[in-house]
Motif scaffolding. Structure first.
Motif, PDB file in Angstrom:
ATOM      1  N   MET A   1      13.706  -1.191   9.135  1.00  0.00           N
ATOM      2  CA  MET A   1      14.760  -1.888   9.873  1.00  0.00           C
ATOM      3  C   MET A   1      15.114  -3.210   9.196  1.00  0.00           C
ATOM      4  SD  MET A   1      13.579  -1.152  13.801  1.00  0.00           S
ATOM      5  CE  MET A   1      15.071  -1.896  14.462  1.00  0.00           C
ATOM      6  N   LYS A   2      15.205  -3.167   7.857  1.00  0.00           N
ATOM      7  CA  LYS A   2      15.597  -4.312   7.036  1.00  0.00           C
ATOM      8  C   LYS A   2      14.583  -5.448   7.083  1.00  0.00           C
ATOM      9  CE  LYS A   2      20.524  -3.272   7.364  1.00  0.00           C
ATOM     10  NZ  LYS A   2      21.866  -3.752   7.734  1.00  0.00           N
ATOM     11  N   SER A   3      13.362  -5.153   7.539  1.00  0.00           N
ATOM     12  CA  SER A   3      12.280  -6.134   7.528  1.00  0.00           C
ATOM     13  C   SER A   3      11.188  -5.657   6.580  1.00  0.00           C
ATOM     14  CB  SER A   3      11.684  -6.313   8.929  1.00  0.00           C
ATOM     15  OG  SER A   3      12.643  -6.820   9.817  1.00  0.00           O
ATOM     16  N   GLU A   4      10.545  -6.592   5.900  1.00  0.00           N
ATOM     17  CA  GLU A   4       9.431  -6.259   5.025  1.00  0.00           C
ATOM     18  C   GLU A   4       8.131  -6.494   5.786  1.00  0.00           C
ATOM     19  OE1 GLU A   4      11.224  -7.032   0.558  1.00  0.00           O
ATOM     20  OE2 GLU A   4       9.784  -8.430   1.405  1.00  0.00           O
ATOM     21  N   ILE A   5       7.367  -5.430   6.000  1.00  0.00           N
ATOM     22  CA  ILE A   5       6.130  -5.504   6.765  1.00  0.00           C
ATOM     23  C   ILE A   5       4.944  -5.459   5.813  1.00  0.00           C
ATOM     24  CG2 ILE A   5       4.836  -4.526   8.684  1.00  0.00           C
ATOM     25  CD1 ILE A   5       7.755  -5.427   9.290  1.00  0.00           C
ATOM     26  N   HIS A   6       4.135  -6.506   5.831  1.00  0.00           N
ATOM     27  CA  HIS A   6       2.947  -6.560   4.992  1.00  0.00           C
ATOM     28  C   HIS A   6       1.800  -5.832   5.698  1.00  0.00           C
ATOM     29  CE1 HIS A   6       4.084  -9.753   1.920  1.00  0.00           C
ATOM     30  NE2 HIS A   6       5.161  -9.574   2.668  1.00  0.00           N
ATOM     31  N   VAL A   7       1.291  -4.793   5.078  1.00  0.00           N
ATOM     32  CA  VAL A   7       0.148  -4.063   5.623  1.00  0.00           C
ATOM     33  C   VAL A   7      -1.111  -4.744   5.103  1.00  0.00           C
ATOM     34  CG1 VAL A   7      -1.046  -1.856   5.724  1.00  0.00           C
ATOM     35  CG2 VAL A   7       1.457  -1.916   5.717  1.00  0.00           C
ATOM     36  N   LEU A   8      -1.951  -5.202   6.017  1.00  0.00           N
ATOM     37  CA  LEU A   8      -3.139  -5.969   5.654  1.00  0.00           C
ATOM     38  C   LEU A   8      -4.401  -5.123   5.769  1.00  0.00           C
ATOM     39  CD1 LEU A   8      -2.348  -9.289   7.569  1.00  0.00           C
ATOM     40  CD2 LEU A   8      -1.530  -8.537   5.327  1.00  0.00           C
ATOM     41  N   ALA A   9      -5.368  -5.446   4.947  1.00  0.00           N
ATOM     42  CA  ALA A   9      -6.652  -4.753   5.003  1.00  0.00           C
ATOM     43  C   ALA A   9      -7.357  -5.095   6.311  1.00  0.00           C
ATOM     44  CB  ALA A   9      -7.520  -5.159   3.822  1.00  0.00           C
ATOM     45  N   PRO A  10      -7.797  -4.092   7.085  1.00  0.00           N
ATOM     46  CA  PRO A  10      -8.450  -4.374   8.366  1.00  0.00           C
ATOM     47  C   PRO A  10      -9.877  -4.885   8.208  1.00  0.00           C
ATOM     48  CG  PRO A  10      -8.423  -2.021   7.964  1.00  0.00           C
ATOM     49  CD  PRO A  10      -7.634  -2.641   6.849  1.00  0.00           C
ATOM     50  N   LYS A  11     -10.454  -4.706   7.012  1.00  0.00           N
ATOM     51  CA  LYS A  11     -11.821  -5.167   6.759  1.00  0.00           C
ATOM     52  C   LYS A  11     -12.035  -5.244   5.252  1.00  0.00           C
ATOM     53  CE  LYS A  11     -13.592  -0.421   7.114  1.00  0.00           C
ATOM     54  NZ  LYS A  11     -14.533   0.473   7.837  1.00  0.00           N
ATOM     55  N   THR A  12     -13.102  -5.893   4.860  1.00  0.00           N
ATOM     56  CA  THR A  12     -13.456  -5.949   3.440  1.00  0.00           C
ATOM     57  C   THR A  12     -14.094  -4.625   3.039  1.00  0.00           C
ATOM     58  OG1 THR A  12     -13.780  -8.341   3.530  1.00  0.00           O
ATOM     59  CG2 THR A  12     -14.832  -7.158   1.711  1.00  0.00           C
ATOM     60  N   ALA A  13     -13.542  -3.993   2.013  1.00  0.00           N
ATOM     61  CA  ALA A  13     -14.015  -2.663   1.612  1.00  0.00           C
ATOM     62  C   ALA A  13     -13.528  -2.351   0.202  1.00  0.00           C
ATOM     63  CB  ALA A  13     -13.515  -1.604   2.597  1.00  0.00           C
ATOM     64  N   LYS A  14     -13.886  -1.164  -0.260  1.00  0.00           N
ATOM     65  CA  LYS A  14     -13.459  -0.683  -1.576  1.00  0.00           C
ATOM     66  C   LYS A  14     -12.389   0.388  -1.384  1.00  0.00           C
ATOM     67  CE  LYS A  14     -15.355   1.325  -5.843  1.00  0.00           C
ATOM     68  NZ  LYS A  14     -16.599   1.809  -6.499  1.00  0.00           N
ATOM     69  N   VAL A  15     -11.341   0.331  -2.187  1.00  0.00           N
ATOM     70  CA  VAL A  15     -10.270   1.324  -2.099  1.00  0.00           C
ATOM     71  C   VAL A  15     -10.742   2.621  -2.755  1.00  0.00           C
ATOM     72  CG1 VAL A  15      -7.908   1.900  -2.761  1.00  0.00           C
ATOM     73  CG2 VAL A  15      -8.486  -0.447  -2.104  1.00  0.00           C
ATOM     74  N   LYS A  16     -10.821   3.682  -1.950  1.00  0.00           N
ATOM     75  CA  LYS A  16     -11.242   4.982  -2.475  1.00  0.00           C
ATOM     76  C   LYS A  16     -10.060   5.745  -3.057  1.00  0.00           C
ATOM     77  CE  LYS A  16     -13.696   9.224  -1.174  1.00  0.00           C
ATOM     78  NZ  LYS A  16     -14.394   9.938  -0.065  1.00  0.00           N
ATOM     79  N   SER A  17      -8.951   5.767  -2.314  1.00  0.00           N
ATOM     80  CA  SER A  17      -7.761   6.469  -2.802  1.00  0.00           C
ATOM     81  C   SER A  17      -6.524   5.942  -2.096  1.00  0.00           C
ATOM     82  CB  SER A  17      -7.883   7.978  -2.573  1.00  0.00           C
ATOM     83  OG  SER A  17      -7.975   8.265  -1.181  1.00  0.00           O
ATOM     84  N   ILE A  18      -5.375   6.148  -2.732  1.00  0.00           N
ATOM     85  CA  ILE A  18      -4.083   5.746  -2.165  1.00  0.00           C
ATOM     86  C   ILE A  18      -3.243   7.002  -1.992  1.00  0.00           C
ATOM     87  CG2 ILE A  18      -1.996   4.369  -2.519  1.00  0.00           C
ATOM     88  CD1 ILE A  18      -3.690   2.470  -4.228  1.00  0.00           C
ATOM     89  N   GLY A  19      -2.794   7.238  -0.768  1.00  0.00           N
ATOM     90  CA  GLY A  19      -2.111   8.494  -0.467  1.00  0.00           C
ATOM     91  C   GLY A  19      -0.601   8.432  -0.482  1.00  0.00           C
ATOM     92  N   VAL A  20      -0.032   7.318  -0.946  1.00  0.00           N
ATOM     93  CA  VAL A  20       1.425   7.187  -0.989  1.00  0.00           C
ATOM     94  C   VAL A  20       1.829   6.553  -2.311  1.00  0.00           C
ATOM     95  CG1 VAL A  20       1.767   7.025   1.510  1.00  0.00           C
ATOM     96  CG2 VAL A  20       1.247   4.959   0.192  1.00  0.00           C
ATOM     97  N   LYS A  21       3.117   6.548  -2.574  1.00  0.00           N
ATOM     98  CA  LYS A  21       3.634   5.916  -3.782  1.00  0.00           C
ATOM     99  C   LYS A  21       4.879   5.105  -3.443  1.00  0.00           C
ATOM    100  CE  LYS A  21       6.144  10.148  -5.036  1.00  0.00           C
ATOM    101  NZ  LYS A  21       6.311  11.206  -6.073  1.00  0.00           N
ATOM    102  N   VAL A  22       5.242   4.189  -4.321  1.00  0.00           N
ATOM    103  CA  VAL A  22       6.407   3.338  -4.101  1.00  0.00           C
ATOM    104  C   VAL A  22       7.667   4.200  -3.998  1.00  0.00           C
ATOM    105  CG1 VAL A  22       7.864   1.541  -5.101  1.00  0.00           C
ATOM    106  CG2 VAL A  22       5.378   1.340  -5.239  1.00  0.00           C
ATOM    107  N   GLY A  23       8.481   3.900  -2.997  1.00  0.00           N
ATOM    108  CA  GLY A  23       9.711   4.650  -2.773  1.00  0.00           C
ATOM    109  C   GLY A  23       9.563   5.768  -1.766  1.00  0.00           C
ATOM    110  N   GLU A  24       8.333   6.088  -1.391  1.00  0.00           N
ATOM    111  CA  GLU A  24       8.099   7.187  -0.449  1.00  0.00           C
ATOM    112  C   GLU A  24       8.401   6.758   0.983  1.00  0.00           C
ATOM    113  OE1 GLU A  24       4.250   8.922  -0.812  1.00  0.00           O
ATOM    114  OE2 GLU A  24       4.382  10.010   1.089  1.00  0.00           O
ATOM    115  N   GLN A  25       9.050   7.641   1.727  1.00  0.00           N
ATOM    116  CA  GLN A  25       9.288   7.415   3.146  1.00  0.00           C
ATOM    117  C   GLN A  25       8.053   7.860   3.928  1.00  0.00           C
ATOM    118  OE1 GLN A  25      11.919   6.043   4.714  1.00  0.00           O
ATOM    119  NE2 GLN A  25      13.234   5.787   2.919  1.00  0.00           N
ATOM    120  N   VAL A  26       7.595   7.019   4.854  1.00  0.00           N
ATOM    121  CA  VAL A  26       6.409   7.354   5.638  1.00  0.00           C
ATOM    122  C   VAL A  26       6.754   7.356   7.117  1.00  0.00           C
ATOM    123  CG1 VAL A  26       4.801   6.459   3.921  1.00  0.00           C
ATOM    124  CG2 VAL A  26       5.674   4.930   5.696  1.00  0.00           C
TER     125      VAL A  26
END
Length: 298
Positions: free
Chosen positions: A261-286
């Motif tokens: 809706m024309k707003s940029e929403i920053h998704v923040l890490a809910p806790k300190t952890a290690k990134v195992k995998s990323i399931g999306v890519k830039v430009g993808e609609q979610v």
């Protein structure tokens, strides 16, 4: 006592300069005659120079009435905008940033505040700078490119404003119709004095209220944290990914950005952890509840 002297190439310009000076004057505490002086300068007979030394005496009631009514005619939405920017949308000391205070899943925030003794619930959210390129010419013309852009609802109307801090105690607010500098007086912990056009207004209560939309996401959010998943809580497009598999991320750190809706929403890490995998890519609609990132313990 204070004395102002202004000058201009013409009488009209000198008067205009004086009115602007009075509008930018902020005196908190004792009563002043600022509004009386403005009413005097704006009186038609004064503008026409059709006056005598007895003018104030013969027009006292008229001038007092005009000065008292001045407070009812200011654009109150500018006061609301200045308060929201000052308290919630900047990183100034003692301010509250809604994106960190409430959580990354919030799109729209709401605060309850009191203005002139009346209570209002004011929903608000940041807008992407790209919103100015949406074809709204008045907005493009009035709002500086480096201003913080946001929208809010107040008194049954929707407003879009741009805000820019011009000094430690002043903020410039721009909308389609107005461009005004407001002076902010934070002398009391829970009461903020805001001067507009030389008049001081008090805004109270800076407690953020979670939008009803957010309550429906609480259960999902708790489940996702237990399953080491970061999920999307809104429909939108991935515009930036700021982490990689194997990276250690800290709680509250931005991991990706969703445009919605024309707003940029920053998704923040809910806790300190290690990134195992990323399931999306830039430009993808979610979609809502779409898994974005899988975490694992350090």
């Amino acid at each position: 006592l204070g004395k102002f002297i202004t000058k201009g190439e013409t009488r009209e310009k000198a008067f205009s300069q004086m009115i602007e000076t009075l509008n930018r004057t902020a005196i908190s505490g004792p009563a002043t005659n600022l509004q009386f002086l403005k009413a005097l300068l704006q009186h038609p007979l004064i503008e026409q120079s059709a006056v005598t030394t007895a003018f104030c005496e013969t027009h006292t009631n008229e001038l007092i009435s005009a000065s008292e009514n001045a407070k009812e005619n200011v654009p109150f939405q500018l006061i609301i905008a200045a308060y929201l920017f000052h308290k919630f949308l900047t990183e100034e000391p003692h301010s509250v940033n809604p994106w960190t205070a409430i959580g990354f899943w919030n799109v729209l925030n709401e605060t309850e505040l009191y203005l002139s003794g009346i209570s209002y619930n004011v929903p608000f959210s940041l807008l992407s700078p790209r919103f100015l390129k949406s074809g709204n010419k008045p907005l493009e013309k009035n709002i500086p490119k480096d201003a913080t852009l946001f929208k809010f609802d107040w008194n049954g109307e929707n407003f879009i404003a741009g805000a820019k801090r011009t000094s430690s105690d002043s903020v410039k607010i721009c909308t389609e119709e107005y461009s005004e500098t407001l002076i902010i007086n934070d002398t009391e912990p829970e009461k903020t004095g805001i001067f507009l056009q030389g008049i001081e207004f008090f805004v109270e209560n800076q407690e953020l209220i979670e939008n009803n939309q957010n309550h429906s996401h609480n259960e999902t959010q708790n489940d996702s944290m237990e399953n080491n998943l970061i999920v999307s809580h809104l429909h939108g497009k991935i515009t930036d990914i700021q982490t990689t598999p194997g990276q250690i991320i800290n709680k509250g750190e931005t991991v990706l950005i969703i445009e919605s809706m024309k707003s940029e929403i920053h998704v923040l890490a809910p806790k300190t952890a290690k990134v195992k995998s990323i399931g999306v890519k830039v430009g993808e609609q979610v979609q809502e509840n779409k898994p974005l990132i899988t975490l694992e313990k350090i």
